[in-house]
Structures are given as C-alpha cells and as structure tokens.
Write an enzyme that holds these catalytic residues in place. Structure first.
Site, PDB file in Angstrom:
ATOM      1  N   THR A 212      29.734  42.963  37.348  1.00 10.95           N
ATOM      2  CA  THR A 212      30.781  41.936  37.477  1.00 10.95           C
ATOM      3  C   THR A 212      30.219  40.668  38.124  1.00 10.95           C
ATOM      4  O   THR A 212      29.295  40.756  38.925  1.00 10.95           O
ATOM      5  CB  THR A 212      31.882  42.540  38.374  1.00 10.95           C
ATOM      6  OG1 THR A 212      32.474  43.600  37.651  1.00 10.95           O
ATOM      7  CG2 THR A 212      32.916  41.538  38.799  1.00 10.95           C
ATOM      8  N   ARG A 240      43.300  50.189  31.313  1.00  8.15           N
ATOM      9  CA  ARG A 240      43.075  50.090  32.772  1.00  8.15           C
ATOM     10  C   ARG A 240      42.662  48.662  33.145  1.00  8.15           C
ATOM     11  O   ARG A 240      41.853  48.025  32.476  1.00  8.15           O
ATOM     12  CB  ARG A 240      41.974  51.074  33.166  1.00  8.15           C
ATOM     13  CG  ARG A 240      41.553  51.024  34.643  1.00  8.15           C
ATOM     14  CD  ARG A 240      40.323  50.162  34.862  1.00  8.15           C
ATOM     15  NE  ARG A 240      39.827  50.259  36.236  1.00  8.15           N
ATOM     16  CZ  ARG A 240      38.890  49.469  36.750  1.00  8.15           C
ATOM     17  NH1 ARG A 240      38.357  48.508  36.017  1.00  8.15           N
ATOM     18  NH2 ARG A 240      38.483  49.622  37.985  1.00  8.15           N
ATOM     19  N   GLY A 242      41.270  46.479  36.542  1.00  4.25           N
ATOM     20  CA  GLY A 242      40.724  46.676  37.884  1.00  4.25           C
ATOM     21  C   GLY A 242      41.195  45.610  38.859  1.00  4.25           C
ATOM     22  O   GLY A 242      42.228  44.966  38.665  1.00  4.25           O
ATOM     23  N   GLY A 264      32.978  46.020  42.820  1.00  2.72           N
ATOM     24  CA  GLY A 264      32.883  47.427  43.211  1.00  2.72           C
ATOM     25  C   GLY A 264      33.945  48.234  42.499  1.00  2.72           C
ATOM     26  O   GLY A 264      34.483  47.806  41.472  1.00  2.72           O
TER      27      GLY A 264
HETATM   28  N1  ASP Z   1      35.535  45.635  40.308  1.00  2.00           N
HETATM   29  C1  ASP Z   1      35.335  45.821  38.903  1.00  2.00           C
HETATM   30  C2  ASP Z   1      36.437  46.703  38.378  1.00  2.00           C
HETATM   31  O1  ASP Z   1      36.804  47.656  39.036  1.00  2.00           O
HETATM   32  C3  ASP Z   1      34.021  46.429  38.553  1.00  2.00           C
HETATM   33  C4  ASP Z   1      32.802  45.913  39.302  1.00  2.00           C
HETATM   34  O2  ASP Z   1      32.921  45.085  40.182  1.00  2.00           O
HETATM   35  O3  ASP Z   1      31.685  46.357  39.002  1.00  2.00           O
HETATM   36  O4  ASP Z   1      36.895  46.474  37.291  1.00  2.00           O
END
Ligand code: ASP
Length: 346
Positions: A212, A240, A242, A264
């Site tokens: 990300t 989904r 995030g 994350g």
């Molecule tokens: N935070 C992002 C999500 O949960 C994924 C990531 O930051 O790697 O969609």
C-alpha cells in the site's frame, strides 16, 4: 496610619517579587512555539515481513530508487509553494502508476481474481475528506478520492457508484486488465494453493513485494494533508474494504495536530481508529507526535496483534514513521534533509 504602613509594605513585597522574577498569580509561563520547517513530506510503500536476508541488492536498489522518485515528485510541488493536497495527489499518483506498489497498476487480486482499489485523502485545514472503495476501472483512485471530497456532497463512495462518479468527473478510465501484473497474480495463486485463511495470509503477503502507498505533507502555508491508496489484501472476499479509505483509520489530517497515512492489517486499523487515535492523543494529552504514534503502533496495536505502521508529519514538520513489523518502505524529505529507509535498524 496603620493602613498607610500596610499599603507601603504591600508595595515593597510586590516590587521584591517582580525583581526576583516571581509570578504573583502563579501563572505557568507559556513555552515558546517550536519553529515550523518550511515544508515536509513523508511517504510509505507498505509495511510487513521485509527482512534484509530476503532482499537482493538489486531489489533493494530499485525500492530505494522508486521511493526517492516519489519523494522528488511531491517535494517539487511543495518547494514551488504548492499545497499539501497537491503534493499528496502527485506523490500518490506516481506510486499508483508504478507496478511495484500495491496501489493502482500493481494492485493485488481478490479471491475472485479481480482488482478492487481503495483510496482516501484528507485536508487538515478544514477536515474535508474524500474516499473511494472497491473501484475497478479508475486508473488513479487517489484522484477519485479527491473528486469525492471536492465535487460531491459525500465522503465515501464505493463499487459501481464510485466507478460511475469517476466517469462523470472525467477521470481516466481503464480496462480492468490494466491492473494485471504477473507477480500479484502468482501471489493470489500461492495464497489459494496454500489454503491460507485471510488472517494467516495477512501475516505472509508482504514478504515479496511492495505494498500500500501513502503520503503526509506540510506545505509552506502551514497546511497539512494526507492520503492513502491500495489494492487491499490479496485473496480478499465479498467486496472487503480495508482501512485505507476509512477516514480516521487509514488516513487523517488536522492542522492542529498532524497528518497520517497507515499501512498494515486493515481490520485492526479500523477497529483501533489508528490515525485518529494518534491525533487525539496529541490534542487531548498534549503529547508530541512521535510519542503518540509510538504508543498506538507499538503499544495498543501491537498488543492487539495488529501488524503495520504509519507515516506522518506534525504541524511543525516533525516526521514520525513507527511500525511494528520487521520493515516498512518509507521516506521523508524537508528542505535540508532526505531519507529513504526499509528495515527496522536502517
Ligand atoms: N491496510 C491495507 C488494507 O488492509 C493493506 C496494507 O496496508 O498493506 O487494505
């Protein structure tokens, strides 16, 4: 006569106090405001199981190069007096257009083999914000997020509605095929073959590629802004969404405190309202940015089992980039300082 003596004595005591610098009203002297830097920009390209022993010299060089390029894009805007919002938009667009990040071109695949992208942006001046979730045909989701903020009455649009809105706004539309990358496709096949549950897979997905992306900036006018863009998590199901498009979790900006972008395991960042929690600690407890960010990422979130980190800039231009995973692709730039880091002990 007695009254005159008392009066004279009071004047003497008052003068003595003034001379010794004592404060008769018990007022606490206000601390001088720290000096604000001219501008500052912090970025991330994802957090996770990023270890030196799993990295080749070539791969590390490429990572450092693309992070440096993204910093240069944003710094150019800030240096020329552009707004923090414009710097965030330009920086994130550059990362979305790179196949190395899990955002835009390099987005991960859902369980059904699609790419569903999330993004958000927030303006620290007035707490305006915009976000999109699950868009499938918008080349640069960060532009769609900004359009939601500036051209709609809403904060978060999702799915087909968000695609439609982006078309109506004249944003660049691409065939979903545009988001295909071999690496991400293989990651999905590995996840499915190993039959990893979503949470287990969350722990393992970051080891091979970039993640990300996010940016936080302070401009010459003292305005803060932040933004985040992602393909989400490999093998996600049921549309989904995030934390990345959730204001207060994945992105937050307030001119009174700081600007933050998270990366994350999104489910934890949503439940712990991570980005807002850091800002609220600064506001209510009057603690500094680094301490507040550390408390949330390495305290609350870590004990809950939530992997990840944040990057951000406070209203003076101080940068904090805490994470509780082995690594986080990250960097920052200020007028006389620039740094690009990957591992914990970089
Ligand atoms: N935070 C992002 C999500 O949960 C994924 C990531 O930051 O790697 O969609």
């Amino acid at each position: 006569m007695i009254r005159n003596v008392i009066f004279l004595l009071s004047i003497l005591v008052f003068c003595a106090c003034q001379q010794s610098g004592e404060n008769t009203t018990n007022e606490i002297e206000a601390k001088p405001e720290p000096k604000r830097v001219e501008y500052a920009l912090a970025i991330h390209g994802g957090a996770g199981t990023i270890k030196k022993e799993n990295m080749t010299a070539e791969k590390e060089a490429v990572i450092r190069e693309v992070l440096n390029e993204a910093l240069t894009v944003g710094e150019t805007v800030l240096k020329n007096g552009g707004s923090s919002l414009d710097a965030i938009e330009a920086t994130i667009m550059a990362m979305e257009n790179s196949p190395y990040f899990n955002a835009g071109k390099g987005a991960v695949f859902t369980n059904e083999g699609k790419n569903e992208l999330d993004a958000s942006i927030m303006d620290g001046r007035n707490k305006n914000a915009g976000a999109v979730g699950g868009v499938t045909i918008v080349k640069n989701p960060i532009l769609a997020a900004r359009a939601v903020m500036e051209k709609s009455k809403h904060v978060l649009l999702t799915g087909e509605g968000a695609n439609q809105f982006s078309k109506e706004q004249g944003l660049e539309i691409v065939d979903p095929e545009y988001f295909f990358t071999q690496n991400r496709w293989e990651s999905l096949q590995r996840a499915k073959a190993n039959d990893l549950g979503f949470n287990e897979y969350a722990k393992s997905i970051h080891d091979s590629k970039f993640g990300t992306v996010g940016a936080a900036a302070l401009d010459k006018n003292g305005n803060l802004a932040a933004g985040t863009s992602t393909g989400g998590m490999t093998n996600k199901k049921y549309n989904r969404i995030g934390d990345s498009p959730i204001i207060g979790a994945g992105t937050y900006a307030d001119n009174n405190t700081c600007a933050i972008s998270s990366t994350g395991h999104g489910e934890y960042f949503i439940r712990y309202a991570v980005a807002h929690d850091i800002s609220a600690m600064m506001e209510y407890k009057k603690i500094d940015f680094q301490t507040a960010a550390d408390k949330v990422i390495n305290g609350k979130l870590k004990s809950a089992g939530g992997d990840g980190g944040v990057i951000g800039v406070d209203k003076y231009g101080n940068v904090a980039m805490p994470f509780n995973t082995p690594g986080m692709y990250r960097g920052f730039v200020k007028p006389d300082e620039r740094s690009v880091l990957i591992y914990k002990n970089d």
